[in-house]
Design a protein around this motif. Sequence first.
Motif, PDB file in Angstrom:
ATOM      1  N   LEU A   4      56.075  32.048  31.656  1.00 51.40           N
ATOM      2  CA  LEU A   4      56.014  33.066  32.706  1.00 51.40           C
ATOM      3  C   LEU A   4      54.830  32.773  33.617  1.00 51.40           C
ATOM      4  N   GLU A   5      55.119  32.647  34.909  1.00 51.13           N
ATOM      5  CA  GLU A   5      54.085  32.364  35.900  1.00 51.13           C
ATOM      6  C   GLU A   5      54.181  33.356  37.040  1.00 51.13           C
ATOM      7  N   GLY A   6      53.051  33.563  37.698  1.00 53.14           N
ATOM      8  CA  GLY A   6      53.051  34.427  38.870  1.00 53.14           C
ATOM      9  C   GLY A   6      53.497  35.829  38.527  1.00 53.14           C
ATOM     10  N   THR A  33      42.652  28.323  43.067  1.00 56.56           N
ATOM     11  CA  THR A  33      43.979  27.993  43.588  1.00 56.56           C
ATOM     12  C   THR A  33      44.122  26.485  43.776  1.00 56.56           C
ATOM     13  N   ASP A  34      43.030  25.782  44.082  1.00 63.49           N
ATOM     14  CA  ASP A  34      43.083  24.318  44.197  1.00 63.49           C
ATOM     15  C   ASP A  34      43.491  23.696  42.867  1.00 63.49           C
ATOM     16  N   GLN A  35      42.895  24.165  41.779  1.00 64.64           N
ATOM     17  CA  GLN A  35      43.271  23.661  40.457  1.00 64.64           C
ATOM     18  C   GLN A  35      44.739  23.969  40.164  1.00 64.64           C
ATOM     19  N   ALA A  36      45.177  25.148  40.553  1.00 70.12           N
ATOM     20  CA  ALA A  36      46.572  25.545  40.309  1.00 70.12           C
ATOM     21  C   ALA A  36      47.532  24.699  41.138  1.00 70.12           C
ATOM     22  N   GLU A  37      47.217  24.508  42.423  1.00 71.16           N
ATOM     23  CA  GLU A  37      48.097  23.741  43.308  1.00 71.16           C
ATOM     24  C   GLU A  37      48.175  22.275  42.904  1.00 71.16           C
ATOM     25  N   LEU A  64      57.832  30.933  21.063  1.00 73.71           N
ATOM     26  CA  LEU A  64      56.598  30.999  21.841  1.00 73.71           C
ATOM     27  C   LEU A  64      56.865  31.413  23.286  1.00 73.71           C
ATOM     28  N   ILE A  65      55.919  32.146  23.836  1.00 76.16           N
ATOM     29  CA  ILE A  65      55.938  32.517  25.256  1.00 76.16           C
ATOM     30  C   ILE A  65      54.599  32.104  25.841  1.00 76.16           C
ATOM     31  N   ALA A  66      54.637  31.331  26.931  1.00 71.69           N
ATOM     32  CA  ALA A  66      53.415  30.942  27.633  1.00 71.69           C
ATOM     33  C   ALA A  66      53.236  31.839  28.853  1.00 71.69           C
ATOM     34  N   ILE A  67      52.042  32.379  28.979  1.00 71.56           N
ATOM     35  CA  ILE A  67      51.678  33.209  30.126  1.00 71.56           C
ATOM     36  C   ILE A  67      50.664  32.401  30.931  1.00 71.56           C
ATOM     37  N   VAL A  68      50.976  32.108  32.190  1.00 73.91           N
ATOM     38  CA  VAL A  68      50.162  31.223  33.014  1.00 73.91           C
ATOM     39  C   VAL A  68      49.421  32.014  34.086  1.00 73.91           C
ATOM     40  N   GLU A  69      48.097  31.830  34.114  1.00 75.56           N
ATOM     41  CA  GLU A  69      47.225  32.463  35.119  1.00 75.56           C
ATOM     42  C   GLU A  69      46.748  31.362  36.058  1.00 75.56           C
ATOM     43  N   ARG A  70      47.257  31.350  37.270  1.00 73.83           N
ATOM     44  CA  ARG A  70      46.872  30.332  38.255  1.00 73.83           C
ATOM     45  C   ARG A  70      45.880  30.939  39.232  1.00 73.83           C
ATOM     46  N   ASP A  75      35.624  35.845  34.930  1.00 74.85           N
ATOM     47  CA  ASP A  75      34.861  37.081  34.769  1.00 74.85           C
ATOM     48  C   ASP A  75      35.573  38.283  35.404  1.00 74.85           C
ATOM     49  N   ASP A  76      36.797  38.082  35.867  1.00 78.55           N
ATOM     50  CA  ASP A  76      37.567  39.151  36.486  1.00 78.55           C
ATOM     51  C   ASP A  76      38.396  39.880  35.423  1.00 78.55           C
ATOM     52  N   PRO A  77      38.141  41.169  35.207  1.00 78.81           N
ATOM     53  CA  PRO A  77      38.905  41.901  34.194  1.00 78.81           C
ATOM     54  C   PRO A  77      40.323  42.257  34.657  1.00 78.81           C
ATOM     55  N   ASN A  78      40.621  42.047  35.922  1.00 78.12           N
ATOM     56  CA  ASN A  78      41.919  42.437  36.475  1.00 78.12           C
ATOM     57  C   ASN A  78      42.824  41.242  36.748  1.00 78.12           C
ATOM     58  N   ARG A  79      42.858  40.315  35.814  1.00 80.03           N
ATOM     59  CA  ARG A  79      43.751  39.165  35.960  1.00 80.03           C
ATOM     60  C   ARG A  79      45.151  39.581  35.536  1.00 80.03           C
ATOM     61  N   PRO A  80      46.129  39.448  36.441  1.00 77.30           N
ATOM     62  CA  PRO A  80      47.484  39.916  36.134  1.00 77.30           C
ATOM     63  C   PRO A  80      48.093  39.281  34.890  1.00 77.30           C
ATOM     64  N   ALA A  81      47.955  37.970  34.712  1.00 77.59           N
ATOM     65  CA  ALA A  81      48.580  37.321  33.558  1.00 77.59           C
ATOM     66  C   ALA A  81      47.912  37.754  32.249  1.00 77.59           C
ATOM     67  N   LEU A  82      46.592  37.867  32.246  1.00 77.94           N
ATOM     68  CA  LEU A  82      45.909  38.331  31.035  1.00 77.94           C
ATOM     69  C   LEU A  82      46.347  39.755  30.703  1.00 77.94           C
ATOM     70  N   ASN A  83      46.377  40.608  31.703  1.00 77.01           N
ATOM     71  CA  ASN A  83      46.796  41.985  31.463  1.00 77.01           C
ATOM     72  C   ASN A  83      48.246  42.049  30.985  1.00 77.01           C
TER      73      ASN A  83
END
Length: 178
Positions: A4-6, A33-37, A64-70, A75-83
């Motif tokens: 799951l991405e984005g 985003t550079d690392q992600a792209e 298994l389910i992979a959750i991808v944070e691009r 240090d951001d507590p509001n990362r959509p993939a982590l949440n």
Amino acid sequence: MIILEGKQKLDEAEIVTLLGKNQGLLYVRVSTTDQAENEYSIESQIEMCKERAINKFSYKDDELIAIVERGGMGDDPNRPALNYALHLLQKGLGKKIFILHPDRLTRDNTLQGIVSRKIWSMGVDIEFVEFEVDPTNPESMLMYNIQESIAQYNKAKILANSKRGRTVKAKKGEFPSF
């Protein structure tokens, strides 16, 4: 394996179907985003976490389910993939969450404590590929906290050095990169 991405999410029917069948979540993250792209490290993080799940715990690929944070800063507590990963764990998907290294989970001491305790309170184990942690062992927890302090320090140093470099370039009349 489901990846799951984005903004990709499982609907409630899919979650219910996977209950009892899914053994683990893989959480992978890059900071910019550079690392992600440019596909830096996402694939290798998935492969290393998947390999740990299969070889150490005998999980199957389809468990298994992979959750991808691009592009999520550590240090951001509001990362959509982590949440979203936390949401899936709360729904009962996964006995373990696989993460390459504690600095992929977070680069903030306070946030590390909050997120780790939240995961452990759900009865879910955190399995770092490159770092062993045992929440019942005081020495292991000391090392976990020290490692996170180092990650937080490293991030602060990188930001300070980058800012200094951009300032020097600007004073020379050069265009600083970001």
